[in-house]
Design an enzyme around this catalytic site. Structure first.
Site, PDB file in Angstrom:
ATOM      1  N   HIS B  68       0.840  -1.206   0.000  1.00 54.43           N
ATOM      2  CA  HIS B  68       0.000   0.000   0.000  1.00 54.43           C
ATOM      3  C   HIS B  68       0.864   1.241   0.000  1.00 54.43           C
ATOM      4  CE1 HIS B  68       0.661  -0.751   4.288  1.00 54.43           C
ATOM      5  NE2 HIS B  68       0.452   0.529   4.490  1.00 54.43           N
ATOM      6  N   HIS B  70       1.492   3.809   2.025  1.00 59.97           N
ATOM      7  CA  HIS B  70       2.145   4.497   3.140  1.00 59.97           C
ATOM      8  C   HIS B  70       3.661   4.488   2.937  1.00 59.97           C
ATOM      9  CE1 HIS B  70      -1.404   4.155   6.141  1.00 59.97           C
ATOM     10  NE2 HIS B  70      -1.404   5.300   5.496  1.00 59.97           N
ATOM     11  N   ASP B  72       6.115   4.147   4.867  1.00 58.82           N
ATOM     12  CA  ASP B  72       6.923   3.095   5.474  1.00 58.82           C
ATOM     13  C   ASP B  72       6.777   1.769   4.718  1.00 58.82           C
ATOM     14  OD1 ASP B  72       4.328   2.901   6.338  1.00 58.82           O
ATOM     15  OD2 ASP B  72       4.837   1.983   8.250  1.00 58.82           O
ATOM     16  N   HIS B  73       6.017   1.792   3.631  1.00 60.14           N
ATOM     17  CA  HIS B  73       5.925   0.600   2.791  1.00 60.14           C
ATOM     18  C   HIS B  73       6.388   0.861   1.356  1.00 60.14           C
ATOM     19  CE1 HIS B  73       3.728  -2.101   5.600  1.00 60.14           C
ATOM     20  NE2 HIS B  73       3.518  -0.944   6.182  1.00 60.14           N
ATOM     21  N   HIS B 157      -7.267  -1.404   5.731  1.00 57.25           N
ATOM     22  CA  HIS B 157      -6.207  -0.470   6.111  1.00 57.25           C
ATOM     23  C   HIS B 157      -6.293   0.901   5.434  1.00 57.25           C
ATOM     24  CE1 HIS B 157      -2.605   0.705   8.088  1.00 57.25           C
ATOM     25  NE2 HIS B 157      -1.991   0.970   6.953  1.00 57.25           N
ATOM     26  N   ASP B 178      -0.147  -4.174   5.693  1.00 53.42           N
ATOM     27  CA  ASP B 178      -0.954  -3.776   6.846  1.00 53.42           C
ATOM     28  C   ASP B 178      -2.402  -4.077   6.511  1.00 53.42           C
ATOM     29  OD1 ASP B 178       1.349  -2.914   7.866  1.00 53.42           O
ATOM     30  OD2 ASP B 178       0.900  -0.766   7.811  1.00 53.42           O
ATOM     31  N   GLU B 203       1.569  -8.665   9.577  1.00 48.86           N
ATOM     32  CA  GLU B 203       1.964  -7.560  10.440  1.00 48.86           C
ATOM     33  C   GLU B 203       1.459  -7.851  11.850  1.00 48.86           C
ATOM     34  OE1 GLU B 203      -0.010  -4.342  11.417  1.00 48.86           O
ATOM     35  OE2 GLU B 203      -1.830  -4.562  10.236  1.00 48.86           O
TER      36      GLU B 203
END
Lengths: 969, 601
Positions: B68, B70, B72-73, B157, B178, B203
């Protein structure tokens, strides 16, 4: 454009031409036995290839076949079946056999042998499956023959090992339907069933297929097992975790059936030596399915839970159980926190961050992440992704809570939470549910607060449902009452259209909690111990709302009136008169002389209903003595009684239906009597034309009234219906006599005589059981004379009728237990607006209609809206079924839009809108048209004899000002 | 035995910088390529030198999958593909592909323009990187190459979040990214079918939390906002741009609609507006309610929510404002906060977690006097509320997903080690499967037990079917005779004749012979006849022939009799059988060894 129009015209023209063309083939309906089968035979022989044959068969299947010719047809079909090489044709023939054996009046046992024989020679799996299906049909048609069943079961057993899933499916179905193993059947098996090597019992055979490789077969096996009493098999439970949703769904059903059959048997819990009741175990297993991967299964599981009422309370309460934790610390749920806050006297702080901070540390071993048993099933269900599941869960909660008050108390928080759902349907449903269980619960202040927040909802349905809920709610403190009143007034302010509903709500709130209202009275009425306060405005809806609350509380709280100020008493008098349904009669000290009449007249409580009932009965008894009276005296008596009854209906709402019904009936009698006592009967025929008019009108009116009697009132028993029909018959007789006297056309007369005789016959047929009650009546006498009547000449018949009519007396009316008149009130449009609804002529304008219907059965089909334009045009509009809501028992609400359109007017003018109740005499006649054969075609249905259709206006007409403007060019 | 290897480069016992390497069936896959919010140096990105010291990654990776949008991904994606060098396919869902570049660009702007960093990826690099992306649809099986296939499942998410099922041959891995198991106002719940992967990589952000119903939280939130508005106060909601912001917007929008409220709601402009646009487009990725009603009205076309202008903050009357950033540390949200802090009618609602040191953190901890730059102090009189809306699965949700997917092994990432430990114990206890929680750079190896598919010839199958019972019973294994041919990476089971024919080999006869000594005083011919009658009585249902040339033949077994040279009473029986009749042959030999019964003539 013109060309286009022309084309349209031609199109329609050509359509007109086609109609007679289409009718011609319908005429050759000759249904004689040889022709039917022979035609089929010829058709099938003609068929050169399989598609042709299939076509013929399809055509054949569209027409019904009489019971007597079925056998011939079956023989022909079988013959072709043997010859046929094409699979699809054989398949169709097999399916036709099944259809044919469903024909009423045909006993299919003669084709069983053939069907079974064909089975053994059949190679195609599809056809085999179809043949088995046919056998299934035959088997269900002949439930009384154990030998046949045994044979079929044997056949099914033989084919169970087929490689095609469809065949196995059908076999299992057969076993499921027919292999009902009562104990003796198992022993009989040994006699004829040696070929099977001793038939094992059906359950174990079926349960072998729980492990079939095909999910469809597994489903079929489970379904076949449902409805068979059997010992709890763990195999079904194993299938709850099947890969396929249909299997799981069937397994849920299976487990449910078991739990209903043996709720009390004890089952061991695996991996421990405890034992629990089967119903509890099943409840746990099904609860587990509420978090299934497929939403269909979830819906089913949630619904199923609602019907397991025998489950022990311990398990039931687990379904709402949730233990929260945060970072391995125990956390309290918002519900618990709210409760604690409430208990500590502080109200809704929740301002601090980490107010919900987790407290004590949890032991990691005690945390149970996988819900075991019923744990949290509803917590899951209510938070589900699909609203279908949520609704199912809410309904299940409702069922369970109604049977268990303690559970109702527990699920309250969850239901209140659902008021905040994103889908309106769910919100509405949860409000309704809360209403239904409200007898068990008392709302806490914080809960009430959440409930009341919904009052601001913009959806009218929601608000009204909530008002309804508040009517039935118990609250605990006077603050709650104040809160509720405050919110309701806010609601009233925001949505003035809710006026009636809010007042009604306050009425119940007041009468339910008189002691809680008492301490609030000075504040509510803003009275002051020393000073006189200004008199509030009497027309303010908010003030009326407060008064309604107070007066209703005062009814059972005699100390309250002492707190009223002078103007309150005046307002009471006013409201008691103008809003009598909301303001109860009060016993006010020192004012008895003023209001005494009022309160004595209708009397307090249930005693008045009884006395009114008595009065009603007495009036009816009095009327029955009418025969002994002189004509004029009788008429006076009737007049008087009718007036009495009408007044009674107005005073006693509980008896309004009954009183109305009697009054209408008596009015019919009065009309009849008057018509018969006209002088015209003594006059010569040519002279009486003029008088005839009134009598004809009377006959017509009686007819109309009888339709009203029959269709406008609910709760009628067949005895009353018979009485009504009797009056109608009298009216028809009167009409006949009158026609005979006026017109000389003999053909016409013969026709109407025949019709009348038919009516008499159908009356006799319909009310055979009621005839003993009708002794000495018009019909009774007629039936005695019937043989003579049917043979005699019309003129003679008329004479007989005339004398019988005059001789026959009044038929005593017996009242049924409950009788209600269908009524409708149009709430909107109010008809008060002076602003015309303007729209461009030729276009449409939508008019919102909001009406409440009481005691209307099946309003979706019967209630229509009539719009009457000033030029006499009238439109009848049939509202959509979805426009009807059912807020309560015997009550419906119609919220719809009707479309108006008209050519341009110069002035705004009023149209009338009213509701009609449509009826058709055939719909209530006791002989409902039986379904013809297996084909549902209606072409051969004879036109329902003398089905009278019509409408009764049953609401007051409302006037709406409209103004169609000419279109601007 | 074949193995699946999983190595987290980031997100191993840690939150942030998700990057997991999976080797399955000879294929190397990188799952997510995120950055760490907490660092500003090299630790910000995953250590790609683990894969190769120098040169490009293309040779070492078969594909990259982003779950996805975000950061941090996906934050390290342009760095990896353009600066380190990777030209292979990158897979992500359509919404992710649409929204991801907006966030990357924003991230780049902040890092380069605001903080003045150099040696960072450029706008052009983001564009080049996005060109390598292949979009995925839900439940669509995409063939990366001949053996590797991937399939996306809905994960909740955020918009476009997906779980991926990666399959090579019969081995498979599911990576969840996530996910959220409870639906919310704009997204549905994660769902996966019973795919029984070898490893489920999940996760575990909320491994030790079980959450309360979202309804209570929502109601609290709405009630607070509503009360404040009714009082005539202003409500400030600091948010991060994407994800939760939309959730809150939908929540407030529907509430306004339901309650017929008139107070304005503002949304600070910027990248959110662009993102909202995509939310409108990807209706299929939202929850049931939005999907069902978008025909009448797209829920993301907000009726009550308008764009915010700086000047609106001074307008009189109640209003609600969403402003970025979420922790009140800078930007618009802070400006508005300063303006409104003095009035006790106003309210600020913190919808997320605040890092220590930010103003958000201070006010949440009850600090009422704030020191601003320039020694000014700010009295905080407005109400401060905290409202947590999180879109991760809690412990129960994780367990529910495991139940849905039924994996053979479990691997936890994206969470704190202590919490993972607890969940690991629970998983092992409840499902009795192995659970791993590797740290960054640590490799977990799972041996799989792959099923080997074998083609069976139809003739052979039919022949065996005809011999045995009517139906193959899945519960009982059955033995059958046949020849297994391994040829060109495929296995075939055929009848032996066909195998011979195919391989062009001659059939060799294999016969066993044995001598049996028998004490029998009769002549050879008589003995033979006696044997014949004896066998006839014992072996019913077999063809037994007595041939004139002095042999008895039972099926393929030949029996001859000759007298011993020393003793005429001792007869030597010669038995010979082919190996197919081994059973019968050994039976006969043991039978004859017992001697002939005396009663036979």
């Amino acid at each position: 454009m013109a060309a286009h129009l022309k084309k349209r015209v031609y199109e329609e023209f050509s359509k007109v031409v086609q109609i007679p063309h289409e009718e011609t083939p319908a005429k050759k309906l000759r249904l004689s036995k040889p022709s039917k089968s022979a035609a089929l035979h010829i058709d099938l022989c003609k068929a050169t290839n399989s598609t042709d044959a299939l076509q013929y068969l399809l055509q054949f299947a569209r027409k019904p076949v009489e019971a007597e010719s079925v056998e011939g047809v079956v023989r022909i079909l079988l013959e072709h079946y043997y010859k046929e090489t094409d699979n699809s044709v054989r398949l169709k023939i097999a399916s036709l056999l099944g259809l044919l054996s469903k024909t009423q009046g045909f006993s299919p046992d003669c084709i069983v042998d053939d069907a079974i024989n064909t089975l053994s020679n059949e190679k195609s799996h599809q056809v085999l499956a179809q043949l088995l299906d046919t056998l299934l049909v035959i088997g269900t048609q002949l439930p009384e023959s154990p030998a046949l069943r045994l044979r079929l079961v044997e056949v099914a057993y033989k084919h169970l090992s087929d490689t095609y899933f469809g065949v196995r499916n059908k076999c299992l179905q057969l076993l499921g339907c027919l292999g009902m193993v009562d104990a003796p059947v198992g022993k009989e098996n040994e006699g004829p069933g040696t070929s099977l090597g001793g038939l094992r019992d059906v359950q174990s055979i079926i349960s072998d297929y729980f492990g079939d490789q095909d999910p469809r077969v597994r489903t079929a096996a489970l379904k076949a097992m449902v409805g068979k009493p059997c010992n709890p098999p763990c195999t079904a439970c194993r299938l709850l975790t099947d890969d396929y949703e249909q299997v799981r769904s069937a397994a849920v059903q299976m487990v449910w059936v078991l739990s209903q059959l043996y709720p009390e048997s004890i089952v061991p819990i695996p991996s421990s030596n405890e034992e629990i009741r089967l119903v509890d175990d099943a409840f746990g297993k099904i609860s587990h399915m509420v978090s299934d991967g497929s939403w269909m299964v979830r819906v089913q599981a949630a619904k199923t839970l609602g019907s397991m009422l025998q489950v022990s309370p311990h398990f039931l309460e687990q379904t709402l159980d949730k233990k929260l934790m945060s970072d391995l610390r125990r956390k309290r749920t918002a519900h618990e926190r709210a409760k604690e806050l409430f208990a500590s006297g502080e109200f809704s702080s929740g301002r601090k961050w980490a107010d919900d901070a987790p407290k004590e540390k949890l032991d990691t071993n005690t945390v149970n992440l996988i819900a075991s048993g019923a744990c949290g099933a509803f917590v899951h269900g209510l938070e589900d992704e699909m609203f279908e599941v949520r609704i199912a869960a809410v309904e299940a909660l409702c069922h369970l809570a109604r049977s268990s008050p303690s559970f109702a108390e527990k699920c309250l928080d969850f239901l209140v939470d659902m008021f905040n759902d994103e889908i309106e349907e769910v919100r509405l449903q949860s409000i309704h549910v809360l209403r239904e269980i409200s007898t068990h619960i008392t709302l806490r202040e914080d809960q009430l607060d959440t409930v009341l927040a919904v009052l601001e909802d913009s959806s009218r349905d929601i608000r009204e449902a909530l008002h309804e809920l508040l009517c039935y709610t118990n609250v605990s403190t006077k603050e709650c009452i104040q809160l509720a009143l405050l919110e309701l007034l806010k609601n009233l302010n925001k949505y003035p259209t809710d006026r009636n509903s809010v007042w009604k709500c306050l009425k119940f709130l007041g009468s339910r909690h008189p002691t809680l209202v008492l301490p609030l009275v000075p504040e509510l009425l803003s009275t002051h111990p020393y000073f006189d306060t200004p008199e509030p405005d009497m027309d303010d809806p908010a003030y009326i709302a407060v008064l309604v609350l107070v007066f209703n509380a005062a009814k059972s709280c005699p100390t309250m009136p002492a707190l009223f100020s002078d103007h309150t008493f005046r307002h009471y008098a006013y409201l008691r008169d103008s809003l009598s349904h909301l303001v109860p009669p009060l016993r006010l000290p020192g004012r008895k002389q003023v209001y005494g009449l009022d309160s004595v007249d209708s009397g307090p409580g249930s005693g008045s209903v009884e006395s009114a009932q008595l009065f009603l009965q007495q009036s009816l008894n009095r009327v029955s003595t009418i025969q002994n009276l002189e004509a004029s005296g009788a008429q006076d008596l009737l007049d008087l009684t009718i007036r009495d009854l009408q007044r009674l209906g107005e005073l006693q709402t509980e008896l309004a239906g009954a009183a109305d019904f009697c009054a209408t009936y008596l009015r019919c009698q009065l009309l009849l009597m008057k018509a018969l006592q006209e002088k015209l009967w003594n006059m010569a025929v040519p002279l009486c034309l003029k008088q005839n008019v009134t009598a004809t009108a009377a006959a017509q009116q009686i007819l109309e009234e009888t339709y009203k009697l029959e269709f406008l009132y609910s709760g009628l028993e067949s005895r009353q219906v018979a009485t009504i029909h009797h009056v109608r018959l009298q009216a028809k007789a009167l009409q006949l006599v009158l026609t005979a006297r006026t017109r000389q056309g003999l053909d016409l007369l013969i026709g109407s005589c025949e019709r009348f005789l038919q009516d008499v016959e159908s009356f006799q047929r319909l009310f055979l059981t009621e005839l003993p009650h009708l002794q000495d009546s018009f019909v009774d006498k007629l039936l005695e004379l019937m043989p003579r009547l049917s043979s005699c000449k019309p003129v003679e018949l008329v004479k007989i009728l005339q004398t019988t009519l005059r001789q026959s007396g009044l038929l005593q009316l017996r009242l049924p237990e409950q009788i209600h008149r269908a009524t409708a009130t149009i709430i909107e449009p109010t008809g008060e607006s002076d602003n015309p609804l303007r729209f461009t002529s030729g276009l449409v304008v939508a008019l919102d209609i909001d009406a409440t219907l009481e005691h209307v059965q099946d309003p979706q089909n019967t209630v229509k809206v009539q719009v009457l334009y000033p030029d006499g045009q009238s439109h009848v509009i049939h509202p959509k079924p979805g426009d009807f809501r059912k807020p309560g028992p015997h009550r419906h609400r119609l919220i719809t839009q009707v479309y108006l359109s008209h050519t341009a007017w110069t002035e705004p003018s009023q149209i009338e809108v009213r509701l009609l109740l449509a009826y058709s005499s055939s719909s209530t006649s006791l002989t409902s048209p039986s379904k013809l054969g297996w084909s549902e075609s209606l072409e051969s249905l004879p036109a329902a004899e003398a089905a009278v259709e019509g409408t009764i206006p049953f609401s007051k007409a409302v006037k709406v000002f409209i103004m169609p403007k000419p279109a601007r060019r | 035995m074949p193995e699946i290897k999983v190595t987290p480069l980031g997100a191993g016992q840690d939150v942030g910088r998700s990057c997991i390497l999976v080797s399955i069936g000879g294929k190397n896959i990188m799952l997510d390529c995120g950055m760490h919010m907490g660092y500003n140096d090299d630790r910000r990105f995953p250590d790609f030198s683990y894969i190769t010291q120098n040169g490009r990654l293309t040779d070492f990776l078969d594909c990259v999958i982003i779950s996805h949008f975000h950061l941090d991904h996906c934050g390290a994606l342009p760095y990896m593909s353009e600066m380190v060098g990777y030209d292979g396919p990158i897979y992500m869902t359509h919404p992710t592909k649409a929204i991801c570049p907006i966030l990357l660009e924003d991230f780049r702007k902040i890092t380069v323009d605001k903080k003045g960093e150099t040696n960072f990826f450029t706008s052009q690099m983001i564009k080049d990187c996005m060109k390598k992306v292949i979009p995925l649809n839900l439940h669509q099986t995409v063939q990366v190459d001949d053996e590797l296939e991937i399939k996306a499942y809905y994960a909740g998410h955020v918009l476009g979040a997906a779980m991926v099922h990666i399959k090579v041959g019969s081995e498979s891995v599911v990576y969840t990214g996530d996910y959220n198991m409870t639906p919310d106002r704009h997204l549905g719940a994660a769902w996966i079918d019973k795919c029984r992967p070898d490893i489920l990589i999940s996760e575990s952000t909320y491994a030790t939390t079980i959450r309360d119903s979202k309804r209570c939280r929502e109601r609290d939130f709405l009630k607070k906002v509503h009360e404040s508005i009714e009082r005539g106060g202003k409500v400030l909601i600091p948010v991060f741009a994407l994800g939760r912001a939309q959730e809150l917007c939908i929540l407030l929008e529907t509430f306004w609609e339901r309650m017929n409220l008139k107070a304005p709601i503002y949304f600070s402009t910027g990248l959110t507006e662009k993102a909202n646009h995509y939310y409108k487009l990807f209706i299929t990725w939202t929850n049931q309610k939005i999907r069902k009603t978008f025909v009448q009205r797209n829920m993301f076309e907000f009726k009550h929510i308008k764009a915010f202008d700086r000047s609106y903050a001074d307008n009189p009357g109640p209003m609600v404002v969403f402003a970025t950033p979420g922790m009140l540390h800078a930007g618009q949200s802070l400006q508005i906060f300063k303006k409104w802090a003095g009035n006790e009618k106003n309210m600020v609602i913190m919808p997320g977690y605040c890092v220590q040191g930010t103003i958000g953190h201070k006010i949440l901890n009850g600090q009422r006097k704030l020191e601003m730059e320039g020694r000014a102090t700010l009295d905080v009189k407005l109400q401060v509320e905290y409202m947590s809306f999180s879109a991760h699965a809690d412990a129960k949700g994780i367990m529910q997903l495991i139940r849905m997917a039924e994996p053979r092994n479990m691997l936890l990432v994206h969470g704190e080690a202590v919490k993972m430990e607890f969940l690991k114990g629970k998983i092992e206890q409840e499902f009795s499967i192995d659970c791993y929680m590797p740290a960054n750079g640590e490799t977990t190896t799972v041996t799989t037990n792959p099923s080997v598919p074998v083609d069976i010839s139809l003739n052979l199958l039919k022949r065996e079917m005809a011999l045995g019972g009517p139906l193959p019973d899945p519960k009982k294994p059955r033995t059958m005779h046949g020849t297994l041919i391994m040829k060109e990476n495929s296995l075939k089971l055929v009848s032996s004749e066909q195998a011979l024919k195919e391989l062009g080999l001659n059939e060799h006869q294999l016969r066993f012979t044995c001598h049996v000594q028998l004490q029998d005083p009769h002549s050879d011919a008589d003995t033979l006849h006696r044997i014949y009658t004896h066998l006839k009585s014992v072996l019913k249902g077999y063809t037994i022939q007595h041939l004139p040339d002095g042999t008895v033949i039972v099926e393929s077994i030949v029996i001859k009799v000759s007298s011993s040279t020393e003793d005429s009473n001792t007869k030597v029986l010669l038995l010979s059988w082919s190996y197919q009749d081994e059973d019968l042959g050994s039976f006969l030999s043991s039978l004859l060894k017992k001697g002939l019964p005396s009663g036979i003539c």
